[in-house]
Design a protein around this motif. Structure first.
Motif, mmCIF file in Angstrom:
data_model
loop_
_atom_site.group_PDB
_atom_site.id
_atom_site.type_symbol
_atom_site.label_atom_id
_atom_site.label_comp_id
_atom_site.label_asym_id
_atom_site.label_seq_id
_atom_site.Cartn_x
_atom_site.Cartn_y
_atom_site.Cartn_z
ATOM 1 N N VAL A 117 31.424 2.151 -30.704
ATOM 2 C CA VAL A 117 30.889 3.065 -29.692
ATOM 3 C C VAL A 117 31.417 2.619 -28.334
ATOM 4 O O VAL A 117 31.416 1.424 -28.021
ATOM 5 C CB VAL A 117 29.345 3.061 -29.674
ATOM 6 N N LEU A 118 31.884 3.579 -27.541
ATOM 7 C CA LEU A 118 32.353 3.306 -26.176
ATOM 8 C C LEU A 118 31.466 4.067 -25.203
ATOM 9 O O LEU A 118 31.270 5.276 -25.351
ATOM 10 C CB LEU A 118 33.807 3.736 -26.014
ATOM 11 N N VAL A 119 30.926 3.365 -24.189
ATOM 12 C CA VAL A 119 30.050 3.968 -23.188
ATOM 13 C C VAL A 119 30.605 3.660 -21.808
ATOM 14 O O VAL A 119 31.020 2.521 -21.535
ATOM 15 C CB VAL A 119 28.608 3.426 -23.295
ATOM 16 N N GLY A 120 30.620 4.650 -20.926
ATOM 17 C CA GLY A 120 31.056 4.393 -19.559
ATOM 18 C C GLY A 120 30.835 5.582 -18.653
ATOM 19 O O GLY A 120 30.738 6.726 -19.112
ATOM 20 N N VAL A 121 30.731 5.282 -17.351
ATOM 21 C CA VAL A 121 30.609 6.338 -16.349
ATOM 22 C C VAL A 121 31.986 6.975 -16.152
ATOM 23 O O VAL A 121 33.023 6.294 -16.234
ATOM 24 C CB VAL A 121 30.079 5.762 -15.022
ATOM 25 N N ILE A 139 30.817 -6.178 -22.932
ATOM 26 C CA ILE A 139 31.173 -5.535 -21.670
ATOM 27 C C ILE A 139 32.686 -5.528 -21.559
ATOM 28 O O ILE A 139 33.341 -6.579 -21.633
ATOM 29 C CB ILE A 139 30.551 -6.259 -20.462
ATOM 30 N N GLY A 140 33.250 -4.354 -21.384
ATOM 31 C CA GLY A 140 34.700 -4.220 -21.245
ATOM 32 C C GLY A 140 35.099 -4.120 -19.792
ATOM 33 O O GLY A 140 34.544 -3.298 -19.041
ATOM 34 N N ASP A 141 36.039 -4.944 -19.379
ATOM 35 C CA ASP A 141 36.511 -4.951 -17.993
ATOM 36 C C ASP A 141 38.022 -4.710 -17.995
ATOM 37 O O ASP A 141 38.809 -5.661 -17.982
ATOM 38 C CB ASP A 141 36.180 -6.290 -17.330
ATOM 39 N N PRO A 142 38.443 -3.466 -18.042
ATOM 40 C CA PRO A 142 39.881 -3.182 -18.189
ATOM 41 C C PRO A 142 40.682 -3.665 -16.990
ATOM 42 O O PRO A 142 40.348 -3.344 -15.849
ATOM 43 C CB PRO A 142 39.943 -1.655 -18.313
ATOM 44 N N PRO A 143 41.736 -4.440 -17.206
ATOM 45 C CA PRO A 143 42.582 -4.915 -16.102
ATOM 46 C C PRO A 143 43.551 -3.824 -15.674
ATOM 47 O O PRO A 143 43.724 -2.823 -16.354
ATOM 48 C CB PRO A 143 43.311 -6.112 -16.720
ATOM 49 N N MET A 159 30.833 -1.055 -26.779
ATOM 50 C CA MET A 159 31.472 -1.563 -25.562
ATOM 51 C C MET A 159 31.037 -0.708 -24.378
ATOM 52 O O MET A 159 31.155 0.527 -24.413
ATOM 53 C CB MET A 159 33.001 -1.536 -25.676
ATOM 54 N N ILE A 160 30.550 -1.357 -23.321
ATOM 55 C CA ILE A 160 30.195 -0.678 -22.069
ATOM 56 C C ILE A 160 31.300 -0.984 -21.069
ATOM 57 O O ILE A 160 31.557 -2.153 -20.742
ATOM 58 C CB ILE A 160 28.836 -1.156 -21.527
ATOM 59 N N ILE A 161 31.989 0.064 -20.601
ATOM 60 C CA ILE A 161 33.077 -0.106 -19.635
ATOM 61 C C ILE A 161 32.494 -0.425 -18.265
ATOM 62 O O ILE A 161 31.657 0.310 -17.736
ATOM 63 C CB ILE A 161 33.956 1.151 -19.550
ATOM 64 N N SER A 162 32.933 -1.532 -17.705
ATOM 65 C CA SER A 162 32.460 -1.964 -16.389
ATOM 66 C C SER A 162 33.340 -1.381 -15.299
ATOM 67 O O SER A 162 34.551 -1.197 -15.478
ATOM 68 C CB SER A 162 32.474 -3.490 -16.323
ATOM 69 N N LEU A 186 24.621 0.377 -12.313
ATOM 70 C CA LEU A 186 23.849 -0.630 -11.585
ATOM 71 C C LEU A 186 22.926 -1.447 -12.478
ATOM 72 O O LEU A 186 22.607 -2.597 -12.143
ATOM 73 C CB LEU A 186 23.039 0.044 -10.466
ATOM 74 N N ASN A 187 22.461 -0.894 -13.569
ATOM 75 C CA ASN A 187 21.527 -1.618 -14.445
ATOM 76 C C ASN A 187 22.162 -1.916 -15.802
ATOM 77 O O ASN A 187 21.615 -1.609 -16.863
ATOM 78 C CB ASN A 187 20.214 -0.851 -14.609
ATOM 79 N N VAL A 188 23.341 -2.554 -15.752
ATOM 80 C CA VAL A 188 24.060 -2.890 -16.980
ATOM 81 C C VAL A 188 23.213 -3.771 -17.888
ATOM 82 O O VAL A 188 23.169 -3.568 -19.116
ATOM 83 C CB VAL A 188 25.395 -3.579 -16.655
ATOM 84 N N ALA A 189 22.537 -4.757 -17.320
ATOM 85 C CA ALA A 189 21.747 -5.693 -18.134
ATOM 86 C C ALA A 189 20.644 -4.958 -18.895
ATOM 87 O O ALA A 189 20.415 -5.217 -20.089
ATOM 88 C CB ALA A 189 21.150 -6.785 -17.254
ATOM 89 N N GLU A 190 19.947 -4.010 -18.232
ATOM 90 C CA GLU A 190 18.866 -3.265 -18.888
ATOM 91 C C GLU A 190 19.419 -2.348 -19.981
ATOM 92 O O GLU A 190 18.816 -2.211 -21.056
ATOM 93 C CB GLU A 190 18.096 -2.443 -17.850
ATOM 94 N N VAL A 191 20.559 -1.714 -19.726
ATOM 95 C CA VAL A 191 21.174 -0.845 -20.726
ATOM 96 C C VAL A 191 21.622 -1.677 -21.934
ATOM 97 O O VAL A 191 21.468 -1.253 -23.095
ATOM 98 C CB VAL A 191 22.354 -0.057 -20.126
ATOM 99 N N THR A 192 22.154 -2.864 -21.666
ATOM 100 C CA THR A 192 22.577 -3.750 -22.757
ATOM 101 C C THR A 192 21.391 -4.133 -23.636
ATOM 102 O O THR A 192 21.478 -4.083 -24.879
ATOM 103 C CB THR A 192 23.236 -5.012 -22.183
ATOM 104 N N ALA A 193 20.287 -4.490 -23.003
ATOM 105 C CA ALA A 193 19.091 -4.872 -23.769
ATOM 106 C C ALA A 193 18.584 -3.699 -24.604
ATOM 107 O O ALA A 193 18.165 -3.877 -25.759
ATOM 108 C CB ALA A 193 18.004 -5.370 -22.807
ATOM 109 N N LEU A 194 18.610 -2.485 -24.040
ATOM 110 C CA LEU A 194 18.167 -1.298 -24.773
ATOM 111 C C LEU A 194 19.064 -1.067 -25.996
ATOM 112 O O LEU A 194 18.562 -0.800 -27.102
ATOM 113 C CB LEU A 194 18.199 -0.082 -23.852
ATOM 114 N N ALA A 195 20.345 -1.177 -25.812
ATOM 115 C CA ALA A 195 21.286 -0.946 -26.922
ATOM 116 C C ALA A 195 21.091 -1.988 -28.018
ATOM 117 O O ALA A 195 21.179 -1.666 -29.218
ATOM 118 C CB ALA A 195 22.722 -0.975 -26.401
#
Length: 539
Positions: A423-427, A402-406, A373-376, A384-393
């Motif tokens: 796996v959890l990934v986020g800035v 893609i996680g979008d916490p409310p 899960m990539i936290i948005s 900024l390059n979520v799509a490229e990181v997703t493809a790499l993963a």
């Protein structure tokens, strides 16, 4: 003639000797008289009927009350109040603080407590000397007023102890109390065992929030009564104890919601197994609603809005205040002892009925892919390059979501989504608070923004992740991965000299590195991190 002459000399000699001995005898006599005078004078002074005595029916105890500021310590005394930490007095009637920005300046871990530093004090029997009535300033911990008494009161053990300059104030009262909410007072009548009186009542001013120096927090007064007759009549009688705490403060930030309130509240409430009533000052209705499932598991009773409650509520005991062990985590060695982050995350899994306690184990030849899960983020520190990181993963072998916490919705729905990830990934940001819902042993990757922010990332998420049993990795962004190069230019101090920004103070650090920066990951640099995460799931 010769005989007469000789006899005359003898007479003269005897007369001179007699005069000499008379002088010596006179001197000795005078000395004996003087010695006798002093001896009799001393005996007379000691035995004189008008001599001053410290205690007698004719000389009662002085009636001027003594105001003593003393630093009490925590002692295992049954049926008495047991408070923790020294008193901190804030402003009464302060306005509730508005929701704060996502991050505040990180406070260092409180210094270790030296339990030998004069924290064991015993209040000796009061004497009638003026010295005992002199106000004593010991740093302003708690103010104690000693009423006049005909006889010295029995020695009383102190009720509170000092935990350090940053630890919050907590009182644990094991006897009946009266709580007058709108007056923010907790009254402790004397027990029957004490004869229904307390000759030395004390009071404490408590900020029932985990950050005792936080502005805008209400103060609750915990006060012992001198006699049972002073206790107001009960309008409502509860069969379970009360737990008094404050919301407000830095709540509104998801990370602070847990670090400042929920984890410290859990530490105080879990021992009651739901049989405790929450009495809340600085209440935030949205917080009660958002976290209602967790609060309902900690207490089976309605939450009392202390500030608007004008009734006298009687409880068989009370805990006033909550205490943070450390940022977003639990230290099993600190009071209340014996608790841990794995215990707390297991509690959350129970509250939200989260199905997974462990991540998937990667096995060669298996068709099931581990989920990442990539936290948005919608605001600063966006990836900024979520799509490229997703493809790499996905090339590495992950199933990516893609996680979008409310913000203002039930926590349980998103908790279940996070619990399904391996796996959890986020800035760095409040969204990473959702790591609480990961299965134990999952992998957590924090992307640390550019600007020497590694220490903050470690304190806020790195240490807590290890404490909760998650496999943690930090990825530090380089200058080329920061949007500050494009928005500020390479010659700006925030880009070329981050240390100078840190020397300027927290406000500048937050402005540039947390408030004005986005991240574009270097895929070549980031790929080894993803490969390492996959390897961790094979272990």
């Amino acid at each position: 003639m010769g005989g007469d002459h000789g006899g005359g000399k003898l007479v003269k000699s005897l007369r001179g000797a007699a005069q000499k001995y008379v002088g010596v005898a006179f001197f000795l006599g005078f000395f004996l008289v003087l010695l006798t005078y002093f001896t009799l004078s001393e005996q007379f002074a000691i035995a004189a009927p008008n001599a001053i005595r410290r205690t007698s029916p004719a000389s009662p105890t002085p009636t001027t009350p003594a105001v003593v500021e003393k630093t009490p310590t925590q002692l295992p005394v049954k049926a008495e109040i047991s408070c923790s930490d020294h008193v901190f007095v804030a402003l009464h009637g302060a306005e509730e603080a508005a929701p704060k920005p996502e991050h505040e300046q990180v406070q260092e871990k409180p210094p270790p407590v030296d339990e030998t530093e004069g924290h064991t004090q015993t209040e000796e029997s009061q004497t009638e000397t003026e010295q005992d009535q002199t106000p004593i300033d010991d740093g302003g911990s708690s103010r104690v007023t000693v009423p006049p008494a005909e006889e010295s009161a029995p020695a009383k053990k102190p009720a509170c102890d000092i935990q350090g300059p940053w630890a919050s104030d907590v009182c644990d009262v094991s006897v009946n109390v009266r709580i007058h909410g709108s007056e923010r007072t907790v009254l402790i009548p004397p027990t029957i065992e004490s004869g229904g009186s307390n000759p030395n009542p004390q009071s404490w001013s408590i900020v029932p929030y985990s950050r005792k120096h936080q502005a805008g927090m209400n103060v609750v007064t915990v006060r012992e009564l001198a006699t049972a007759a002073e206790a107001p009549a009960c309008a409502v009688t509860s069969q379970v104890p009360a737990l008094v705490l404050a919301m407000g403060g830095l709540t509104g930030n998801y990370w602070h919601d847990f670090s400042d309130i929920m984890i410290p509240l859990y530490l105080q409430a879990v021992r009651f197994d739901g049989e405790v009533q929450l009495v809340v000052t600085n209440i935030q209705p949205w917080y009660v609603g958002k976290y209602r499932h967790i609060l309902a598991r900690l207490s089976r009773y309605e939450v009392v809005n202390m500030d608007k409650d004008d009734q006298i509520r009687c409880f068989p005991g009370a805990v006033v205040g909550i205490r943070m062990h450390k940022e977003f985590s639990i230290d099993p060695e600190k009071e209340p002892t014996g608790h841990s982050m794995p215990e707390f995350t297991k509690f959350l899994r129970t509250v939200f009925a989260l199905p997974r306690a462990a991540p998937v184990r990667v096995v060669d030849g298996s068709e099931k892919k581990p989920r990442m899960m990539i936290i948005s983020r919608r605001h600063p520190r966006k990836l900024l390059n979520v799509a490229e990181v997703t493809a790499l993963a996905e090339r590495v072998g992950f199933e990516v979501v893609i996680g979008d916490p409310p913000f203002n919705v039930d926590v349980g729905d998103f908790a279940r989504e996070v619990n399904g990830a391996d796996v959890l990934v986020g800035v760095h940001g409040a969204g990473l608070t959702n790591s609480l819902f990961l299965p134990t042993g999952a992998v957590f990757i924090q992307v640390v923004p550019y600007g020497k922010m590694e220490h903050i990332g470690e304190v806020d998420f790195g240490v807590p992740a290890v404490d909760m049993g998650v496999k943690y990795m930090a990825y530090s962004c380089g200058v080329e991965e920061s949007s500050l190069v494009d928005t500020l230019g390479r010659d700006h101090p925030a880009v070329k000299d981050p240390e100078s920004i840190h020397r300027s103070g927290w406000n500048k650090v937050a402005e540039y590195y947390l408030g004005r920066q986005d991240v574009k990951l270097d895929l070549e640099r980031f790929e080894p991190v993803l490969l390492k995460a996959m390897a961790m799931l094979r272990e």
